[in-house]
Write an enzyme that holds these catalytic residues in place. Structure first.
Site, PDB file in Angstrom:
ATOM      1  N   LEU A  29     -17.620  -0.415  -7.809  1.00 48.59           N
ATOM      2  CA  LEU A  29     -18.292  -0.489  -6.510  1.00 48.59           C
ATOM      3  C   LEU A  29     -17.404  -1.250  -5.541  1.00 48.59           C
ATOM      4  CD1 LEU A  29     -21.894  -1.447  -7.676  1.00 48.59           C
ATOM      5  CD2 LEU A  29     -21.150   0.773  -6.783  1.00 48.59           C
TER       6      LEU A  29
ATOM      7  N   GLU B  61     -25.787  18.250 -16.258  1.00 46.07           N
ATOM      8  CA  GLU B  61     -25.680  16.852 -16.687  1.00 46.07           C
ATOM      9  C   GLU B  61     -25.554  16.802 -18.218  1.00 46.07           C
ATOM     10  OE1 GLU B  61     -25.462  13.569 -15.429  1.00 46.07           O
ATOM     11  OE2 GLU B  61     -25.406  13.206 -17.591  1.00 46.07           O
TER      12      GLU B  61
ATOM     13  N   TYR C 185     -24.037   8.730  -9.165  1.00 43.70           N
ATOM     14  CA  TYR C 185     -24.086   8.392  -7.745  1.00 43.70           C
ATOM     15  C   TYR C 185     -23.574   9.526  -6.854  1.00 43.70           C
ATOM     16  CZ  TYR C 185     -25.001   3.480  -8.718  1.00 43.70           C
ATOM     17  OH  TYR C 185     -25.569   2.312  -9.112  1.00 43.70           O
ATOM     18  N   ILE C 186     -22.382  10.019  -7.184  1.00 46.08           N
ATOM     19  CA  ILE C 186     -21.774  11.017  -6.294  1.00 46.08           C
ATOM     20  C   ILE C 186     -22.605  12.294  -6.297  1.00 46.08           C
ATOM     21  CG2 ILE C 186     -19.727  12.487  -5.948  1.00 46.08           C
ATOM     22  CD1 ILE C 186     -17.995  10.175  -6.846  1.00 46.08           C
ATOM     23  N   GLY C 187     -22.999  12.744  -7.500  1.00 48.36           N
ATOM     24  CA  GLY C 187     -23.792  13.964  -7.609  1.00 48.36           C
ATOM     25  C   GLY C 187     -25.077  13.855  -6.805  1.00 48.36           C
TER      26      GLY C 187
ATOM     27  N   GLU D 150       0.850  -1.200   0.000  1.00 53.43           N
ATOM     28  CA  GLU D 150       0.000   0.000   0.000  1.00 53.43           C
ATOM     29  C   GLU D 150       0.882   1.244   0.000  1.00 53.43           C
ATOM     30  OE1 GLU D 150      -3.368   0.874  -0.392  1.00 53.43           O
ATOM     31  OE2 GLU D 150      -2.368   2.803  -0.348  1.00 53.43           O
TER      32      GLU D 150
ATOM     33  N   HIS E 244     -44.021 -10.249   9.208  1.00 53.57           N
ATOM     34  CA  HIS E 244     -44.971  -9.147   9.076  1.00 53.57           C
ATOM     35  C   HIS E 244     -44.994  -8.342  10.367  1.00 53.57           C
ATOM     36  CE1 HIS E 244     -48.513  -6.911   7.917  1.00 53.57           C
ATOM     37  NE2 HIS E 244     -49.023  -7.163   9.115  1.00 53.57           N
TER      38      HIS E 244
HETATM   39  C1  LIG Z   1     -17.606   9.629  -2.803  1.00 53.82           C
HETATM   40  C2  LIG Z   1     -17.654   8.151  -3.109  1.00 53.82           C
HETATM   41  C3  LIG Z   1     -18.622   7.373  -2.534  1.00 53.82           C
HETATM   42  C4  LIG Z   1     -18.675   6.006  -2.808  1.00 53.82           C
HETATM   43  N1  LIG Z   1     -19.665   5.284  -2.222  1.00 53.82           N
HETATM   44  C5  LIG Z   1     -19.741   3.967  -2.493  1.00 53.82           C
HETATM   45  C6  LIG Z   1     -20.735   3.181  -1.868  1.00 53.82           C
HETATM   46  O1  LIG Z   1     -21.548   3.655  -1.083  1.00 53.82           O
HETATM   47  N2  LIG Z   1     -20.772   1.864  -2.155  1.00 53.82           N
HETATM   48  C7  LIG Z   1     -19.886   1.299  -3.032  1.00 53.82           C
HETATM   49  O2  LIG Z   1     -19.969   0.090  -3.264  1.00 53.82           O
HETATM   50  N3  LIG Z   1     -18.932   2.023  -3.625  1.00 53.82           N
HETATM   51  C8  LIG Z   1     -18.838   3.341  -3.383  1.00 53.82           C
HETATM   52  N4  LIG Z   1     -17.848   4.077  -3.963  1.00 53.82           N
HETATM   53  C9  LIG Z   1     -16.925   3.403  -4.889  1.00 53.82           C
HETATM   54  C10 LIG Z   1     -15.834   2.662  -4.103  1.00 53.82           C
HETATM   55  O3  LIG Z   1     -15.193   3.564  -3.241  1.00 53.82           O
HETATM   56  C11 LIG Z   1     -14.828   2.031  -5.052  1.00 53.82           C
HETATM   57  O4  LIG Z   1     -15.514   1.250  -6.004  1.00 53.82           O
HETATM   58  C12 LIG Z   1     -13.860   1.161  -4.291  1.00 53.82           C
HETATM   59  O5  LIG Z   1     -13.155   1.924  -3.359  1.00 53.82           O
HETATM   60  C13 LIG Z   1     -12.871   0.479  -5.239  1.00 53.82           C
HETATM   61  O6  LIG Z   1     -12.012  -0.312  -4.502  1.00 53.82           O
HETATM   62  P1  LIG Z   1     -10.556  -0.711  -5.041  1.00 53.82           P
HETATM   63  O7  LIG Z   1      -9.995  -1.630  -4.006  1.00 53.82           O
HETATM   64  O8  LIG Z   1     -10.645  -1.166  -6.428  1.00 53.82           O
HETATM   65  O9  LIG Z   1      -9.723   0.639  -5.085  1.00 53.82           O
HETATM   66  P2  LIG Z   1      -9.402   1.754  -4.001  1.00 53.82           P
HETATM   67  O10 LIG Z   1     -10.379   1.743  -2.900  1.00 53.82           O
HETATM   68  O11 LIG Z   1      -9.244   3.023  -4.750  1.00 53.82           O
HETATM   69  O12 LIG Z   1      -8.016   1.290  -3.391  1.00 53.82           O
HETATM   70  C14 LIG Z   1      -6.843   1.265  -4.132  1.00 53.82           C
HETATM   71  C15 LIG Z   1      -5.664   1.327  -3.182  1.00 53.82           C
HETATM   72  O13 LIG Z   1      -4.464   1.093  -3.900  1.00 53.82           O
HETATM   73  C16 LIG Z   1      -3.460   1.991  -3.458  1.00 53.82           C
HETATM   74  N5  LIG Z   1      -2.491   2.097  -4.558  1.00 53.82           N
HETATM   75  C17 LIG Z   1      -2.712   2.608  -5.787  1.00 53.82           C
HETATM   76  N6  LIG Z   1      -1.605   2.453  -6.557  1.00 53.82           N
HETATM   77  C18 LIG Z   1      -0.681   1.833  -5.790  1.00 53.82           C
HETATM   78  C19 LIG Z   1       0.635   1.367  -6.012  1.00 53.82           C
HETATM   79  N7  LIG Z   1       1.225   1.469  -7.203  1.00 53.82           N
HETATM   80  N8  LIG Z   1       1.292   0.787  -4.995  1.00 53.82           N
HETATM   81  C20 LIG Z   1       0.709   0.621  -3.788  1.00 53.82           C
HETATM   82  N9  LIG Z   1      -0.547   1.028  -3.513  1.00 53.82           N
HETATM   83  C21 LIG Z   1      -1.237   1.615  -4.506  1.00 53.82           C
HETATM   84  C22 LIG Z   1      -4.230   3.269  -3.164  1.00 53.82           C
HETATM   85  O14 LIG Z   1      -3.507   4.103  -2.291  1.00 53.82           O
HETATM   86  C23 LIG Z   1      -5.495   2.693  -2.526  1.00 53.82           C
HETATM   87  O15 LIG Z   1      -5.335   2.530  -1.135  1.00 53.82           O
HETATM   88  C24 LIG Z   1     -17.740   5.430  -3.688  1.00 53.82           C
HETATM   89  C25 LIG Z   1     -16.744   6.219  -4.259  1.00 53.82           C
HETATM   90  C26 LIG Z   1     -16.701   7.565  -3.978  1.00 53.82           C
HETATM   91  C27 LIG Z   1     -15.615   8.396  -4.586  1.00 53.82           C
HETATM   92  N1  LIG Z   2     -23.562   4.514  -3.495  1.00 58.16           N
HETATM   93  C1  LIG Z   2     -22.610   4.062  -4.317  1.00 58.16           C
HETATM   94  O1  LIG Z   2     -22.490   2.879  -4.579  1.00 58.16           O
HETATM   95  C2  LIG Z   2     -21.658   5.031  -4.930  1.00 58.16           C
HETATM   96  C3  LIG Z   2     -21.586   6.330  -4.459  1.00 58.16           C
HETATM   97  C4  LIG Z   2     -20.677   7.189  -5.056  1.00 58.16           C
HETATM   98  C5  LIG Z   2     -19.859   6.740  -6.070  1.00 58.16           C
HETATM   99  N2  LIG Z   2     -19.959   5.475  -6.514  1.00 58.16           N
HETATM  100  C6  LIG Z   2     -19.115   4.974  -7.603  1.00 58.16           C
HETATM  101  O2  LIG Z   2     -18.206   5.973  -7.978  1.00 58.16           O
HETATM  102  C7  LIG Z   2     -18.161   6.110  -9.379  1.00 58.16           C
HETATM  103  C8  LIG Z   2     -18.104   7.566  -9.734  1.00 58.16           C
HETATM  104  O3  LIG Z   2     -19.336   8.227  -9.411  1.00 58.16           O
HETATM  105  P1  LIG Z   2     -19.798   9.499 -10.240  1.00 58.16           P
HETATM  106  O4  LIG Z   2     -21.112   9.941  -9.723  1.00 58.16           O
HETATM  107  O5  LIG Z   2     -18.685  10.480 -10.313  1.00 58.16           O
HETATM  108  O6  LIG Z   2     -19.914   8.906 -11.705  1.00 58.16           O
HETATM  109  P2  LIG Z   2     -21.164   8.343 -12.532  1.00 58.16           P
HETATM  110  O7  LIG Z   2     -20.580   7.666 -13.696  1.00 58.16           O
HETATM  111  O8  LIG Z   2     -22.132   7.637 -11.667  1.00 58.16           O
HETATM  112  O9  LIG Z   2     -21.910   9.676 -13.026  1.00 58.16           O
HETATM  113  C9  LIG Z   2     -21.243  10.676 -13.749  1.00 58.16           C
HETATM  114  C10 LIG Z   2     -22.287  11.561 -14.408  1.00 58.16           C
HETATM  115  O10 LIG Z   2     -21.611  12.707 -14.917  1.00 58.16           O
HETATM  116  C11 LIG Z   2     -22.085  12.995 -16.227  1.00 58.16           C
HETATM  117  N3  LIG Z   2     -21.006  13.741 -16.902  1.00 58.16           N
HETATM  118  C12 LIG Z   2     -19.792  13.274 -17.257  1.00 58.16           C
HETATM  119  N4  LIG Z   2     -19.042  14.261 -17.783  1.00 58.16           N
HETATM  120  C13 LIG Z   2     -19.785  15.393 -17.750  1.00 58.16           C
HETATM  121  C14 LIG Z   2     -19.558  16.759 -18.118  1.00 58.16           C
HETATM  122  N5  LIG Z   2     -18.400  17.180 -18.631  1.00 58.16           N
HETATM  123  N6  LIG Z   2     -20.547  17.662 -17.935  1.00 58.16           N
HETATM  124  C15 LIG Z   2     -21.730  17.255 -17.407  1.00 58.16           C
HETATM  125  N7  LIG Z   2     -21.997  15.991 -17.029  1.00 58.16           N
HETATM  126  C16 LIG Z   2     -21.041  15.064 -17.183  1.00 58.16           C
HETATM  127  C17 LIG Z   2     -22.409  11.620 -16.800  1.00 58.16           C
HETATM  128  O11 LIG Z   2     -23.337  11.687 -17.865  1.00 58.16           O
HETATM  129  C18 LIG Z   2     -22.979  10.894 -15.575  1.00 58.16           C
HETATM  130  O12 LIG Z   2     -24.366  11.087 -15.448  1.00 58.16           O
HETATM  131  C19 LIG Z   2     -19.388   5.450  -9.942  1.00 58.16           C
HETATM  132  O13 LIG Z   2     -18.967   4.547 -10.936  1.00 58.16           O
HETATM  133  C20 LIG Z   2     -20.021   4.722  -8.806  1.00 58.16           C
HETATM  134  O14 LIG Z   2     -20.079   3.346  -9.079  1.00 58.16           O
HETATM  135  C21 LIG Z   2     -20.851   4.607  -5.954  1.00 58.16           C
END
Ligand SMILES: Cc1cc2nc3c(=O)[nH]c(=O)nc-3n(C[C@H](O)[C@H](O)[C@H](O)COP(=O)(O)OP(=O)(O)OC[C@H]3O[C@@H](n4cnc5c(N)ncnc54)[C@H](O)[C@@H]3O)c2cc1C
Ligand SMILES: NC(=O)c1ccc[n+]([C@@H]2O[C@H](COP(=O)([O-])OP(=O)(O)OC[C@H]3O[C@@H](n4cnc5c(N)ncnc54)[C@H](O)[C@@H]3O)[C@@H](O)[C@H]2O)c1
Length: 577
Positions: A418, A292, A272-274, A120, A547
């Site tokens: 995810l 959007e 999702y994030i928006g 990491e 229920h």
């Molecule tokens: C705001 C937000 C909300 C989210 N909410 C949800 C949610 O509610 N539910 C959900 O399912 N998903 C959610 N997601 C998506 C979720 O966070 C990601 O899908 C998930 O973290 C991906 O896991 P990962 O292990 O692939 O990568 P990451 O979690 O990004 O982990 C990658 C790790 O690798 C390390 N790393 C990278 N390169 C190197 C290297 N060369 N050497 C050593 N270490 C390295 C990084 O430091 C990091 O710790 C959300 C994302 C965001 C941004």
């Molecule tokens: N609850 C959850 O599971 C959760 C929560 C947050 C994030 N995530 C993960 O994180 C990833 C990123 O989330 P996200 O919301 O950033 O991406 P997203 O792909 O869900 O949505 C991005 C949106 O931005 C729009 N867009 C892209 N470029 C644009 C531009 N230049 N101008 C206007 N609109 C534009 C797209 O059409 C799309 O609707 C997702 O793939 C999601 O799986 C998951």
């Protein structure tokens, strides 16, 4: 350009190995050698547009030692830590990246008796724990309560009287940060207690079954592994022309710190994030404008669910929107000027509008974090940054052939961004390297958006199912149930919601389930498990639900489906007890 090398002159970084098989493997580290480098994530992953600003959670804990390679040799020879090493390798499995994907893989690998190390470069937990799922859900827990307490009509309907609700911004921000810290510690401790070796530093592939880690240059350590998993995740994607300053033009990395609650914020992207942040910001008093690119908000969801969600989550709130437009240029607030956002028509590319607001959140997707991984050493070319993999997460090289013993899971392969998908892919890979073939059915992986109320889904949307049905020549049917007919939902005054199932009437196969309503994120698992296990509607409809519960919404959904050959394979002959 990204490069995985340290550029900070003040940063002194040397790699080390922490064997977690017990507290006493000092691996040449004494307490006074332990210190914070004070490096930000950007410094470590130099040039990466992750935009994290400095905080304790984005600092790198590093140890000073120059004896890393000796330690590795010692570990292997002693068989210290988890499992016994396959002869000839330092480890059975080395994972690059300790996000949720890497963590899930590591835990399962130990269960399978594999000697495992995880590399990491930042902090354990990755995006989900430190900058994603975990802190965002803490903020959403607050927004849910605020929304409820502020809704006088809702409170009155229970006979409750509540004085005006307010919040302390720093208190809310602390809740999110504290939760991330707690979960990060839990994850780290779980790795340690199972004896997974946490190797601190930037990892990269140097050749087949060979990885190096540490500071690029003089103190890198090379280790060998029978199998390697890349799990390096993703960072916020920032479109060209958008200038992120971390204060007024921000990504989710910054927004999760809740340093301000702007009066008026534009959210670019209604995914999702928006959507989740619109729930947080409006509950805390901001006005939100969505920008959007596609023609409708929430384009990723089933259109019918999207429409209903818009009626409940967007229209009654202080939210307006521009659809079918791109934000081409965004300039942060400076010298008394507001944030400026230039919009063009997504189709004609003609200028459409200019917005001047207090802040902008860029939520336009995520970019894989895969540069500097040494992929050229195994002849792998990324595709838009994603590492190409097959259905078993085996990495594919530039000639289309599989790279032996190399896998990629999680956001870095782009199959499904995810947390639980990343972890499930990791578990699937571990099954394979332990000798059991395993293919993960991605259509059985649920997803949820944690707004109030929540949205959840699994499998195909209605348009996707119609397309598949047409191609493959079968019929589809739709079943729907409403939260309005559910006792528990009505007791909670939460009747806004539906569940929708797309299925094959000829054989009872569930193709997709979509839920909008209270606790939709928890309710989806009955459907996702049914899809994962291949359970048909004619079987699951006989399962009994308590229920009054919200899960009766799903029970009703299964019961209301009309399967032509309604012959249950699972209902056994009655047995007298
Ligand atoms: C705001 C937000 C909300 C989210 N909410 C949800 C949610 O509610 N539910 C959900 O399912 N998903 C959610 N997601 C998506 C979720 O966070 C990601 O899908 C998930 O973290 C991906 O896991 P990962 O292990 O692939 O990568 P990451 O979690 O990004 O982990 C990658 C790790 O690798 C390390 N790393 C990278 N390169 C190197 C290297 N060369 N050497 C050593 N270490 C390295 C990084 O430091 C990091 O710790 C959300 C994302 C965001 C941004
Ligand atoms: N609850 C959850 O599971 C959760 C929560 C947050 C994030 N995530 C993960 O994180 C990833 C990123 O989330 P996200 O919301 O950033 O991406 P997203 O792909 O869900 O949505 C991005 C949106 O931005 C729009 N867009 C892209 N470029 C644009 C531009 N230049 N101008 C206007 N609109 C534009 C797209 O059409 C799309 O609707 C997702 O793939 C999601 O799986 C998951």
């Amino acid at each position: 350009m990204q490069s995985l090398s340290l550029s900070s002159s003040s940063a002194q970084f040397t790699a080390t190995v922490r064997s977690n098989s017990g507290p006493t493997n000092s691996t040449a580290v004494t307490p006074n050698q332990l210190r914070f480098c004070g490096l930000r994530r950007e410094a470590l992953f130099n040039g990466c547009k992750s935009s994290s600003s400095s905080s304790s959670s984005s600092r790198l804990l590093c140890f000073k030692t120059t004896r890393a390679s000796k330690v590795i040799a010692g570990l292997s020879a002693n068989g210290n830590g988890n499992g016994a090493t396959t002869k000839g390798y330092d480890y059975d499995l080395v994972i690059i990246g300790a996000g949720v994907g890497g963590h899930g893989a590591a835990l399962h690998a130990v269960e399978k008796g594999l000697k495992t190390a995880i590399i990491e470069g930042d902090v354990v937990g990755g995006t989900c724990v430190n900058r994603g799922c975990v802190p965002s859900k803490a903020l959403l827990a607050v927004s849910g309560r605020m929304r409820e307490l502020q809704n006088e009509h809702h409170m009155k309907s229970f006979g409750l009287q509540v004085a005006a609700a307010g919040y302390d911004r720093q208190g809310v921000a602390d809740h999110a940060e504290n939760l991330a810290t707690k979960i990060r510690n839990n994850l780290t401790n779980s790795l340690k207690s199972l004896g997974v070796d946490i190797l601190t530093g930037v990892g990269s592939v140097v050749g087949p079954q060979k990885v190096k880690f540490g500071k690029a240059g003089d103190s890198e350590t090379v280790i060998t592994a029978k199998d390697i998993i890349i799990a390096t995740g993703s960072v916020p994607f920032v479109p060209k022309g958008v200038e992120v300053d971390g204060k007024t033009v921000i990504t989710s990395d910054h927004a999760l710190k809740l340093e301000t609650v702007p009066e008026w914020i534009v959210i670019v992207g209604s995914g999702y994030i928006g959507l989740e942040f619109s729930d947080v910001y409006t509950a805390l008093g901001s006005e939100v404008t969505f920008v959007e690119a596609l023609d409708q908000l929430m384009p990723g969801f089933d259109p019918e669910i999207g429409k209903l969600a818009q009626r409940v989550l967007i229209n009654p709130r202080k939210i307006d929107y521009h659809t079918g437009v791109f934000a081409t240029k965004i300039t942060p607030a400076k010298e008394g000027n507001p944030v400026r956002i230039e919009l063009i028509d997504a189709k004609t590319k003609e200028p459409k509008d200019t917005l001047e607001v207090d802040a902008a959140l860029i939520a336009t997707g995520r970019a894989p974090f895969t540069q500097g991984l040494g992929l050229e050493n195994v002849n792998v070319e990324t595709q838009r940054g994603f590492i190409p993999v097959d259905e078993r997460m085996r990495v594919i090289d530039s000639k289309g052939e599989l790279v032996p013993h190399l896998y990629c899971i999680g956001d870095a392969n782009g199959k499904m961004m995810l947390a639980h998908a990343a972890s499930a892919q990791g578990i699937s890979v571990v099954e394979q390297v332990s000798g059991k073939d395993h293919v993960l059915n991605h259509l059985s992986i649920p997803a949820a958006c944690f707004t109030h109320p929540e949205i959840s889904m699994v499998g195909l949307t209605e348009p996707q199912a119609r397309e598949k049905a047409e191609k493959e020549g079968f019929e589809i049917s739709i079943a729907k149930t409403s939260f309005k007919a559910n006792t528990k939902a009505l007791a909670e005054n939460e009747g806004d919601g539906i569940a929708k199932m797309i299925y094959r009437p000829d054989n009872g196969e569930i193709l997709g389930v979509h839920i909008f309503g209270m606790h939709a994120a928890d309710l989806i698992h009955e459907a996702s498990n049914a899809i994962a296990l291949g359970t048909r509607i004619q079987d699951i409809k006989y399962a009994v639900h308590a229920h009054p519960t919200l899960s009766e919404v799903i029970d009703e959904l299964f019961k209301s489906a009309k399967v032509k050959s309604d012959v249950s394979s699972a209902v056994a002959e009655p047995v007298a007890v």
